[in-house]
Design an enzyme around this catalytic site. Structure first.
Site: not given
Ligand code: HEM
Ligand SMILES: [Ca+2]
Ligand SMILES: [Ca+2]
Length: 297
Positions: A38, A42-43, A46, A50, A70, A170, A220, A225
């Protein structure tokens, strides 16, 4: 301009070094793999990939860590610090923090059971971060509609297909109650027993249990997966922005395809990760190679 063999002469050990630190971090806490993936996302969204998200606040400017999407949410910075100090010991002043994020994200996916791919490298690090850019809506919100998800990704040069494939990230990690409260109490396209189960650890009242965590993929959460898509088919997406991908709209067919074919998901995910990693890199004489990922040199 980025290339797969960018460090083959200047720092051939970079891959082994990054991988060993990521591996030991994940062995202590599986969720860190999700967190590193993630961070790269997020890098890149924005100001491009970089390393801007890694910069701490300074006395004169606030960085991106406390931006809405963030704050109290992104994590894994200590892992990046540990990688950077090992990489600096092996090849001082050579490998950028932005590239370390890219490699660490890839390694996390692989270690948690996902596909391997060769990453393109050669990004340099920004000297500044942008709190205002991180707060400007370029990072999608969990309450997004499908059309707004498509346009936020389009704005970065990523297609709707890339968006659906990347959302498959996700399959790993956790979200806070504040991110999914609305969906489990107010959405109609959600399995009612699933919603009820989630409500037990996420009270309806704003301010109560805001930081309580739930896994994004209830099947999972620690394995990369395609269960994320299977969950969507069963109306068990946690975030509103997850379930809108399968809600009678234009992306239903892709969700169905990924839920049925793990290999197609893997290859579309990889292609989209490479595209995401290509967003606006600093190259040539732009930016710098930070010595410490938390501050400009
Ligand atoms: C499609 C639009 C997306 C939205 C609206 C979104 C939103 C979110 C939100 C709200 C969370 C939970 C944050 C929290 O409650 O602290 C999350 C977690 C996460 N997101 Fe996304 N996300 C998106 C796309 C992505 C993308 C493109 C990636 C990576 C390629 C990604 C990877 C992750 C991961 C791995 C987590 C879990 C992080 C952790 O457990 O520390 N997300 N996302
Ligand atoms: Ca999984
Ligand atoms: Ca950046």
């Amino acid at each position: 301009q980025l290339s797969k063999n960018f460090y083959s002469k200047s720092c051939p050990k970079v891959f082994d070094t990054v991988k060993s630190v990521v591996r030991s971090a994940i062995s202590k806490e599986r969720r860190l793999g999700a967190s590193l993936l993630r961070l790269h996302f997020h890098d890149c969204f924005v100001k491009g990939c970089d390393g801007s998200i890694l910069l701490d606040d300074t006395s004169s400017s606030r960085g991106e860590k406390t931006a809405g999407p963030n704050n109290n949410s992104v994590r894994g910075f200590e892992v990046i610090d540990a990688i950077k100090s090992k990489v600096e010991a092996a090849c001082p002043g050579v490998v950028s923090c932005a590239d370390i994020l890219t490699i660490a994200a890839r390694d996390s996916v692989v270690i948690l059971g996902g596909p391997f791919w060769d990453v393109k490298l050669g990004r340099r690090d920004s000297k500044t971060a942008s709190l205002s850019a991180a707060n400007s809506g370029v990072i999608p919100s969990p309450s997004s509609t499908l059309s707004s998800l498509i346009s936020t990704f389009q704005a970065q040069g990523l297609s709707a297909k890339d968006m659906v494939a990347l959302s498959g990230a996700h399959t790993l990690g956790k979200a806070r109650c504040i991110s999914f409260r609305d969906s489990i109490y107010n959405d109609s396209n959600i399995d009612s027993s699933f919603a009820k189960a989630k409500q037990r650890n996420c009270p309806r009242i704003t301010g109560l249990g805001d930081n309580n965590l739930a896994v994004l993929d209830f099947k999972t959460p620690e394995k990369f997966d395609n269960n994320y898509y299977k969950n969507l088919i069963n109306k068990k997406g946690l975030l509103h922005s997850d379930q809108v991908l399968f809600n009678g709209g234009s992306t239903d067919s892709l969700v169905r395809r990924y839920s049925q074919n793990d290999k197609t998901f893997d290859s579309d995910f990889v292609a989209a990760m490479i595209k995401m990693g290509d967003i606006n890199p600093l190259t040539g004489s732009k930016g710098q190679i930070r010595k410490n990922c938390r501050r400009a040199n």
